[in-house]
Design a protein around this motif. Sequence first.
Motif, PDB file in Angstrom:
ATOM      1  N   LYS A  38       0.821  -1.209   0.000  1.00 25.90           N
ATOM      2  CA  LYS A  38       0.000   0.000   0.000  1.00 25.90           C
ATOM      3  C   LYS A  38       0.856   1.262   0.000  1.00 25.90           C
ATOM      4  O   LYS A  38       0.476   2.287   0.554  1.00 25.90           O
ATOM      5  CB  LYS A  38      -0.975  -0.009   1.190  1.00 25.90           C
ATOM      6  CG  LYS A  38      -1.930  -1.199   1.171  1.00 25.90           C
ATOM      7  CD  LYS A  38      -2.901  -1.176   2.333  1.00 25.90           C
ATOM      8  CE  LYS A  38      -3.841  -2.376   2.272  1.00 25.90           C
ATOM      9  NZ  LYS A  38      -4.795  -2.402   3.415  1.00 25.90           N
ATOM     10  N   ASN A  39       2.029   1.167  -0.642  1.00 28.38           N
ATOM     11  CA  ASN A  39       2.955   2.298  -0.756  1.00 28.38           C
ATOM     12  C   ASN A  39       3.239   2.955   0.591  1.00 28.38           C
ATOM     13  O   ASN A  39       3.363   4.177   0.696  1.00 28.38           O
ATOM     14  CB  ASN A  39       2.407   3.330  -1.753  1.00 28.38           C
ATOM     15  CG  ASN A  39       2.302   2.744  -3.154  1.00 28.38           C
ATOM     16  OD1 ASN A  39       3.238   2.155  -3.666  1.00 28.38           O
ATOM     17  ND2 ASN A  39       1.128   2.896  -3.760  1.00 28.38           N
ATOM     18  N   SER A  40       3.329   2.123   1.614  1.00 31.16           N
ATOM     19  CA  SER A  40       3.554   2.653   2.961  1.00 31.16           C
ATOM     20  C   SER A  40       4.929   3.294   3.077  1.00 31.16           C
ATOM     21  O   SER A  40       5.875   2.925   2.373  1.00 31.16           O
ATOM     22  CB  SER A  40       3.400   1.538   4.000  1.00 31.16           C
ATOM     23  OG  SER A  40       4.328   0.501   3.755  1.00 31.16           O
ATOM     24  N   LEU A  41       5.024   4.246   3.976  1.00 33.78           N
ATOM     25  CA  LEU A  41       6.263   4.997   4.163  1.00 33.78           C
ATOM     26  C   LEU A  41       7.162   4.284   5.166  1.00 33.78           C
ATOM     27  O   LEU A  41       7.349   4.720   6.300  1.00 33.78           O
ATOM     28  CB  LEU A  41       5.953   6.427   4.604  1.00 33.78           C
ATOM     29  CG  LEU A  41       5.174   7.262   3.581  1.00 33.78           C
ATOM     30  CD1 LEU A  41       4.912   8.662   4.116  1.00 33.78           C
ATOM     31  CD2 LEU A  41       5.889   7.316   2.246  1.00 33.78           C
ATOM     32  N   SER A  42       7.722   3.172   4.718  1.00 29.50           N
ATOM     33  CA  SER A  42       8.741   2.484   5.510  1.00 29.50           C
ATOM     34  C   SER A  42       9.993   3.349   5.537  1.00 29.50           C
ATOM     35  O   SER A  42      10.115   4.326   4.792  1.00 29.50           O
ATOM     36  CB  SER A  42       9.063   1.135   4.867  1.00 29.50           C
ATOM     37  OG  SER A  42       9.620   1.344   3.568  1.00 29.50           O
ATOM     38  N   MET A  43      10.944   2.980   6.359  1.00 34.01           N
ATOM     39  CA  MET A  43      12.199   3.724   6.391  1.00 34.01           C
ATOM     40  C   MET A  43      12.865   3.689   5.020  1.00 34.01           C
ATOM     41  O   MET A  43      13.391   4.708   4.549  1.00 34.01           O
ATOM     42  CB  MET A  43      13.131   3.154   7.457  1.00 34.01           C
ATOM     43  CG  MET A  43      14.446   3.921   7.591  1.00 34.01           C
ATOM     44  SD  MET A  43      14.243   5.613   8.211  1.00 34.01           S
ATOM     45  CE  MET A  43      14.261   5.292   9.991  1.00 34.01           C
ATOM     46  N   ALA A 125       0.272   9.258   7.426  1.00 31.32           N
ATOM     47  CA  ALA A 125       1.392   9.946   6.789  1.00 31.32           C
ATOM     48  C   ALA A 125       1.200  10.065   5.284  1.00 31.32           C
ATOM     49  O   ALA A 125       1.835  10.908   4.637  1.00 31.32           O
ATOM     50  CB  ALA A 125       2.704   9.236   7.100  1.00 31.32           C
ATOM     51  N   GLY A 126       0.327   9.240   4.703  1.00 31.86           N
ATOM     52  CA  GLY A 126      -0.014   9.387   3.294  1.00 31.86           C
ATOM     53  C   GLY A 126      -0.838  10.630   3.052  1.00 31.86           C
ATOM     54  O   GLY A 126      -0.660  11.335   2.048  1.00 31.86           O
ATOM     55  N   CYS A 127      -1.742  10.937   3.970  1.00 31.69           N
ATOM     56  CA  CYS A 127      -2.508  12.176   3.911  1.00 31.69           C
ATOM     57  C   CYS A 127      -1.567  13.365   4.149  1.00 31.69           C
ATOM     58  O   CYS A 127      -1.697  14.411   3.513  1.00 31.69           O
ATOM     59  CB  CYS A 127      -3.615  12.142   4.961  1.00 31.69           C
ATOM     60  SG  CYS A 127      -4.750  13.542   4.910  1.00 31.69           S
ATOM     61  N   GLN A 128      -0.618  13.183   5.050  1.00 35.82           N
ATOM     62  CA  GLN A 128       0.413  14.191   5.308  1.00 35.82           C
ATOM     63  C   GLN A 128       1.203  14.487   4.037  1.00 35.82           C
ATOM     64  O   GLN A 128       1.538  15.641   3.749  1.00 35.82           O
ATOM     65  CB  GLN A 128       1.346  13.690   6.406  1.00 35.82           C
ATOM     66  CG  GLN A 128       2.497  14.603   6.767  1.00 35.82           C
ATOM     67  CD  GLN A 128       3.442  13.948   7.769  1.00 35.82           C
ATOM     68  OE1 GLN A 128       3.302  12.756   8.074  1.00 35.82           O
ATOM     69  NE2 GLN A 128       4.378  14.703   8.285  1.00 35.82           N
ATOM     70  N   LEU A 129       1.495  13.452   3.277  1.00 26.97           N
ATOM     71  CA  LEU A 129       2.243  13.603   2.035  1.00 26.97           C
ATOM     72  C   LEU A 129       1.470  14.480   1.050  1.00 26.97           C
ATOM     73  O   LEU A 129       2.041  15.376   0.420  1.00 26.97           O
ATOM     74  CB  LEU A 129       2.503  12.223   1.433  1.00 26.97           C
ATOM     75  CG  LEU A 129       3.556  12.079   0.340  1.00 26.97           C
ATOM     76  CD1 LEU A 129       4.913  12.564   0.818  1.00 26.97           C
ATOM     77  CD2 LEU A 129       3.639  10.619  -0.102  1.00 26.97           C
ATOM     78  N   VAL A 130       0.175  14.238   0.930  1.00 24.76           N
ATOM     79  CA  VAL A 130      -0.667  15.054   0.052  1.00 24.76           C
ATOM     80  C   VAL A 130      -0.690  16.502   0.534  1.00 24.76           C
ATOM     81  O   VAL A 130      -0.523  17.442  -0.250  1.00 24.76           O
ATOM     82  CB  VAL A 130      -2.102  14.497  -0.011  1.00 24.76           C
ATOM     83  CG1 VAL A 130      -3.004  15.422  -0.829  1.00 24.76           C
ATOM     84  CG2 VAL A 130      -2.110  13.091  -0.600  1.00 24.76           C
ATOM     85  N   ALA A 131      -0.879  16.685   1.834  1.00 28.25           N
ATOM     86  CA  ALA A 131      -0.953  18.034   2.396  1.00 28.25           C
ATOM     87  C   ALA A 131       0.360  18.791   2.267  1.00 28.25           C
ATOM     88  O   ALA A 131       0.378  20.017   2.194  1.00 28.25           O
ATOM     89  CB  ALA A 131      -1.376  17.966   3.867  1.00 28.25           C
ATOM     90  N   SER A 132       1.469  18.069   2.217  1.00 35.27           N
ATOM     91  CA  SER A 132       2.782  18.713   2.114  1.00 35.27           C
ATOM     92  C   SER A 132       3.073  19.210   0.704  1.00 35.27           C
ATOM     93  O   SER A 132       3.912  20.098   0.524  1.00 35.27           O
ATOM     94  CB  SER A 132       3.881  17.744   2.553  1.00 35.27           C
ATOM     95  OG  SER A 132       3.757  17.411   3.917  1.00 35.27           O
ATOM     96  N   CYS A 133       2.409  18.629  -0.289  1.00 38.27           N
ATOM     97  CA  CYS A 133       2.621  19.069  -1.670  1.00 38.27           C
ATOM     98  C   CYS A 133       1.996  20.447  -1.882  1.00 38.27           C
ATOM     99  O   CYS A 133       1.048  20.829  -1.209  1.00 38.27           O
ATOM    100  CB  CYS A 133       2.019  18.060  -2.642  1.00 38.27           C
ATOM    101  SG  CYS A 133       2.884  16.461  -2.658  1.00 38.27           S
ATOM    102  N   ASP A 134       2.526  21.177  -2.836  1.00 45.84           N
ATOM    103  CA  ASP A 134       2.034  22.526  -3.099  1.00 45.84           C
ATOM    104  C   ASP A 134       0.639  22.521  -3.691  1.00 45.84           C
ATOM    105  O   ASP A 134      -0.178  23.398  -3.412  1.00 45.84           O
ATOM    106  CB  ASP A 134       2.989  23.247  -4.057  1.00 45.84           C
ATOM    107  CG  ASP A 134       4.412  23.249  -3.542  1.00 45.84           C
ATOM    108  OD1 ASP A 134       4.641  23.794  -2.445  1.00 45.84           O
ATOM    109  OD2 ASP A 134       5.296  22.683  -4.211  1.00 45.84           O
ATOM    110  N   LEU A 135       0.363  21.530  -4.531  1.00 42.66           N
ATOM    111  CA  LEU A 135      -0.932  21.379  -5.176  1.00 42.66           C
ATOM    112  C   LEU A 135      -1.323  19.908  -5.142  1.00 42.66           C
ATOM    113  O   LEU A 135      -0.458  19.040  -5.008  1.00 42.66           O
ATOM    114  CB  LEU A 135      -0.879  21.851  -6.637  1.00 42.66           C
ATOM    115  CG  LEU A 135      -0.438  23.293  -6.896  1.00 42.66           C
ATOM    116  CD1 LEU A 135      -0.215  23.515  -8.385  1.00 42.66           C
ATOM    117  CD2 LEU A 135      -1.449  24.282  -6.347  1.00 42.66           C
ATOM    118  N   ALA A 136      -2.610  19.626  -5.258  1.00 42.61           N
ATOM    119  CA  ALA A 136      -3.057  18.235  -5.283  1.00 42.61           C
ATOM    120  C   ALA A 136      -4.274  18.115  -6.191  1.00 42.61           C
ATOM    121  O   ALA A 136      -5.225  18.894  -6.079  1.00 42.61           O
ATOM    122  CB  ALA A 136      -3.395  17.747  -3.880  1.00 42.61           C
TER     123      ALA A 136
END
Length: 273
Positions: A38-43, A125-136
């Motif tokens: 699920k494209n998880s943010l492993s180390m 953290a996947g939602c965090q990744l979206v929120a960190s991008c400038d646009l979505a």
Amino acid sequence: MQQRFKWSVHMTEQTQELVHKYSENGITTLTLNQPEKKNSLSMAMLEALSEELAIIASDSETRVVVLAAHGNVFCAGHDLREVREQFDSHEFQLALFNQCSKVMQQIVNLPRPVIARVAGVATAAGCQLVASCDLAVAADTARFATPGVNIGLFCSTPMVALSRNVSRKHAMEMLLTGEMIGAVKAERIGLVNQIVDEQHLDEMVYKLARTIADKSGHTLKIGKEAFYRQLEMPLEDAYEYTSKVMADNMMANDAQEGICAFLEKRKPEWQDS
């Protein structure tokens, strides 16, 4: 839509591709490539993504970055199996969340606009990744959540990016309930810019990317940095800072070329300086 990505490969110790990269016409696409996890943010995933972002930061050919994912889950957050294996190691947990925070800041500080291409689910953290991008840009089937509260682990680091994108009450609702929200609500509260039918997602994402890539790379760099810096300033300080930014920007070759081109009714020839 026909697959159009070509890949350069980041290799892990197990020689599995974690992040695909393809660059064309000033647009670099980074694609998370562990759909089975699920494209998880492993180390390992975080380190691979960090490495690619560091390369792009000094790549003068890239004007816009698209962050995408393979599979029906954009990103499910951290790899909870990896986290469970390290329950006894506070050192690992701290290193993991520090690495994740580093990646999010790399996205914000990257001198190139970053567009999240969201198909499927983006949680924690996947939602965090979206929120960190400038646009979505999201498919109409995309869903979002910060569900840490449901498993006893409050989404404190995702909260940083989320609370800087949506209103306090909407952020708190997502953080306190852990419930999934659909693409329509995500657009309404400001987590994503626009939603489209999934079959048109690539078309819309790359239309937006091409529009931005057509601008001066030097100007985009100045503007993105100024946007995030002024956000945290008091009003008077923000105007003082951005007045200086604009005066400095006016001295740039591209600003002077752009103004002349506008007045002369011709297309500007950017020098990226």
